[in-house]
Design a protein around this motif. Structure first.
Motif, PDB file in Angstrom:
ATOM      1  N   THR A 135      -0.637   0.757   8.950  1.00 43.59           N
ATOM      2  CA  THR A 135      -0.882  -0.599   9.426  1.00 43.59           C
ATOM      3  C   THR A 135       0.139  -1.048  10.451  1.00 43.59           C
ATOM      4  OG1 THR A 135       0.432  -1.628   7.671  1.00 43.59           O
ATOM      5  CG2 THR A 135      -1.901  -1.248   7.202  1.00 43.59           C
ATOM      6  N   GLN A 136      -0.258  -2.089  11.169  1.00 39.54           N
ATOM      7  CA  GLN A 136       0.598  -2.785  12.108  1.00 39.54           C
ATOM      8  C   GLN A 136       0.597  -4.256  11.691  1.00 39.54           C
ATOM      9  OE1 GLN A 136      -0.742  -1.885  16.087  1.00 39.54           O
ATOM     10  NE2 GLN A 136      -0.240   0.262  15.876  1.00 39.54           N
ATOM     11  N   PRO A 137       1.511  -4.640  10.801  1.00 41.39           N
ATOM     12  CA  PRO A 137       1.513  -6.007  10.266  1.00 41.39           C
ATOM     13  C   PRO A 137       1.705  -7.074  11.346  1.00 41.39           C
ATOM     14  CG  PRO A 137       2.973  -4.580   8.998  1.00 41.39           C
ATOM     15  CD  PRO A 137       2.576  -3.829  10.224  1.00 41.39           C
ATOM     16  N   ALA A 138       1.103  -8.232  11.089  1.00 39.33           N
ATOM     17  CA  ALA A 138       1.288  -9.380  11.972  1.00 39.33           C
ATOM     18  C   ALA A 138       2.784  -9.668  12.086  1.00 39.33           C
ATOM     19  CB  ALA A 138       0.545 -10.588  11.413  1.00 39.33           C
ATOM     20  N   GLY A 139       3.199 -10.044  13.267  1.00 40.24           N
ATOM     21  CA  GLY A 139       4.600 -10.356  13.503  1.00 40.24           C
ATOM     22  C   GLY A 139       5.384  -9.195  14.088  1.00 40.24           C
ATOM     23  N   LEU A 140       4.757  -7.993  14.136  1.00 40.27           N
ATOM     24  CA  LEU A 140       5.383  -6.821  14.749  1.00 40.27           C
ATOM     25  C   LEU A 140       4.561  -6.408  15.956  1.00 40.27           C
ATOM     26  CD1 LEU A 140       6.254  -4.747  11.549  1.00 40.27           C
ATOM     27  CD2 LEU A 140       7.777  -6.189  12.915  1.00 40.27           C
ATOM     28  N   VAL A 141       5.208  -5.759  16.900  1.00 39.99           N
ATOM     29  CA  VAL A 141       4.521  -5.327  18.110  1.00 39.99           C
ATOM     30  C   VAL A 141       3.341  -4.424  17.753  1.00 39.99           C
ATOM     31  CG1 VAL A 141       6.041  -3.337  18.489  1.00 39.99           C
ATOM     32  CG2 VAL A 141       4.821  -4.335  20.410  1.00 39.99           C
ATOM     33  N   VAL A 142       2.219  -4.622  18.441  1.00 38.97           N
ATOM     34  CA  VAL A 142       1.046  -3.774  18.249  1.00 38.97           C
ATOM     35  C   VAL A 142       1.081  -2.697  19.321  1.00 38.97           C
ATOM     36  CG1 VAL A 142      -1.468  -3.680  18.282  1.00 38.97           C
ATOM     37  CG2 VAL A 142      -0.315  -5.644  17.254  1.00 38.97           C
TER      38      VAL A 142
ATOM     39  N   ALA B  81       3.204   2.871   6.412  1.00 43.15           N
ATOM     40  CA  ALA B  81       2.264   3.806   5.783  1.00 43.15           C
ATOM     41  C   ALA B  81       2.328   3.566   4.277  1.00 43.15           C
ATOM     42  CB  ALA B  81       2.636   5.249   6.093  1.00 43.15           C
ATOM     43  N   VAL B  82       1.159   3.496   3.656  1.00 48.49           N
ATOM     44  CA  VAL B  82       1.084   3.343   2.206  1.00 48.49           C
ATOM     45  C   VAL B  82       0.317   4.538   1.655  1.00 48.49           C
ATOM     46  CG1 VAL B  82       0.292   1.910   0.290  1.00 48.49           C
ATOM     47  CG2 VAL B  82       1.127   0.833   2.404  1.00 48.49           C
ATOM     48  N   VAL B  83       0.983   5.291   0.787  1.00 47.97           N
ATOM     49  CA  VAL B  83       0.398   6.475   0.184  1.00 47.97           C
ATOM     50  C   VAL B  83       0.207   6.186  -1.305  1.00 47.97           C
ATOM     51  CG1 VAL B  83       0.692   8.939  -0.267  1.00 47.97           C
ATOM     52  CG2 VAL B  83       1.538   7.948   1.871  1.00 47.97           C
ATOM     53  N   PRO B  84      -1.042   6.098  -1.759  1.00 53.14           N
ATOM     54  CA  PRO B  84      -1.277   5.760  -3.155  1.00 53.14           C
ATOM     55  C   PRO B  84      -0.977   6.917  -4.105  1.00 53.14           C
ATOM     56  CG  PRO B  84      -3.352   6.213  -2.070  1.00 53.14           C
ATOM     57  CD  PRO B  84      -2.280   6.272  -1.009  1.00 53.14           C
ATOM     58  N   ALA B  85      -0.808   6.568  -5.366  1.00 59.12           N
ATOM     59  CA  ALA B  85      -0.636   7.591  -6.402  1.00 59.12           C
ATOM     60  C   ALA B  85      -1.829   8.534  -6.338  1.00 59.12           C
ATOM     61  CB  ALA B  85      -0.543   6.922  -7.771  1.00 59.12           C
ATOM     62  N   GLY B  86      -1.575   9.791  -6.584  1.00 57.83           N
ATOM     63  CA  GLY B  86      -2.639  10.790  -6.558  1.00 57.83           C
ATOM     64  C   GLY B  86      -2.721  11.561  -5.259  1.00 57.83           C
ATOM     65  N   ALA B  87      -2.058  11.063  -4.224  1.00 63.50           N
ATOM     66  CA  ALA B  87      -2.050  11.789  -2.957  1.00 63.50           C
ATOM     67  C   ALA B  87      -0.997  12.888  -3.022  1.00 63.50           C
ATOM     68  CB  ALA B  87      -1.740  10.847  -1.798  1.00 63.50           C
ATOM     69  N   THR B  88      -1.244  13.960  -2.281  1.00 63.42           N
ATOM     70  CA  THR B  88      -0.255  15.016  -2.141  1.00 63.42           C
ATOM     71  C   THR B  88       0.517  14.741  -0.865  1.00 63.42           C
ATOM     72  OG1 THR B  88      -1.649  16.619  -3.259  1.00 63.42           O
ATOM     73  CG2 THR B  88       0.083  17.508  -1.834  1.00 63.42           C
ATOM     74  N   THR B  89       1.835  14.670  -0.979  1.00 69.49           N
ATOM     75  CA  THR B  89       2.679  14.436   0.183  1.00 69.49           C
ATOM     76  C   THR B  89       3.303  15.761   0.604  1.00 69.49           C
ATOM     77  OG1 THR B  89       3.172  12.233  -0.658  1.00 69.49           O
ATOM     78  CG2 THR B  89       4.579  13.055   1.096  1.00 69.49           C
ATOM     79  N   ILE B  90       3.245  16.036   1.896  1.00 68.58           N
ATOM     80  CA  ILE B  90       3.734  17.296   2.448  1.00 68.58           C
ATOM     81  C   ILE B  90       4.807  16.978   3.481  1.00 68.58           C
ATOM     82  CG2 ILE B  90       3.088  19.387   3.721  1.00 68.58           C
ATOM     83  CD1 ILE B  90       0.130  18.636   2.694  1.00 68.58           C
ATOM     84  N   TYR B  91       5.978  17.560   3.301  1.00 70.20           N
ATOM     85  CA  TYR B  91       7.097  17.347   4.218  1.00 70.20           C
ATOM     86  C   TYR B  91       7.294  18.611   5.041  1.00 70.20           C
ATOM     87  CZ  TYR B  91       8.099  13.502   1.032  1.00 70.20           C
ATOM     88  OH  TYR B  91       8.015  12.376   0.265  1.00 70.20           O
ATOM     89  N   VAL B  92       7.269  18.460   6.359  1.00 64.68           N
ATOM     90  CA  VAL B  92       7.503  19.593   7.255  1.00 64.68           C
ATOM     91  C   VAL B  92       8.865  19.399   7.901  1.00 64.68           C
ATOM     92  CG1 VAL B  92       6.713  20.850   9.298  1.00 64.68           C
ATOM     93  CG2 VAL B  92       5.043  19.871   7.701  1.00 64.68           C
TER      94      VAL B  92
END
Length: 133
Positions: A6-13, A21-32
């Protein structure tokens, strides 16, 4: 539930990056970890910043694919460019990868004095998230 950028209101678009970034429970997160413009033997592929940047992103893609993800799953990029490199060539080469329909990933970039790999002018790292069935 889904992964959201997201690009919240009040920050540059910006079409180039999101802020949150919001990653919900159940997602697999991969770090490279940091990828340079090197071939499979570790040799720098070129003196050209754009060519190194393309290879660094390709190396990140290879790492992601090995875990069942793609460049489209990247939620955050970190980009280090050596301060004496051709910034337009290096960043310009990766800009197309950052752009996508909908919300773009988060991006942090910095000019640095040097990188650990001799001759490298760019290093990219990524965080990806994938919702698994």
């Amino acid at each position: 539930m889904e992964i959201t950028l997201t690009q919240p209101a009040g920050l540059v678009v910006s079409p180039a990056f999101s802020h949150v970034a919001v990653v919900p429970a159940g997602a697999t997160t991969i770090y490279v970890g940091g990828q340079n413009g090197v071939d499979e033997t570790g040799a720098v592929v070129s003196d050209d910043a754009g060519e190194q940047a393309l290879r660094a992103v390709e190396n990140a893609r290879t790492a992601l694919v090995s875990q069942g993800a793609s460049l489209d799953d990247v939620i955050s990029w970190t980009i280090y460019i050596r301060q004496d490199a051709d910034l337009r060539a290096a960043y310009g080469a990766v800009a197309a990868t950052l752009a996508r329909d909908g919300a773009p990933p988060l991006v942090s970039a910095a000019l640095v004095a040097g990188l650990a790999v001799p001759g490298a002018v760019i290093e990219v790292s990524a965080i990806a998230a994938v919702m698994r069935a």
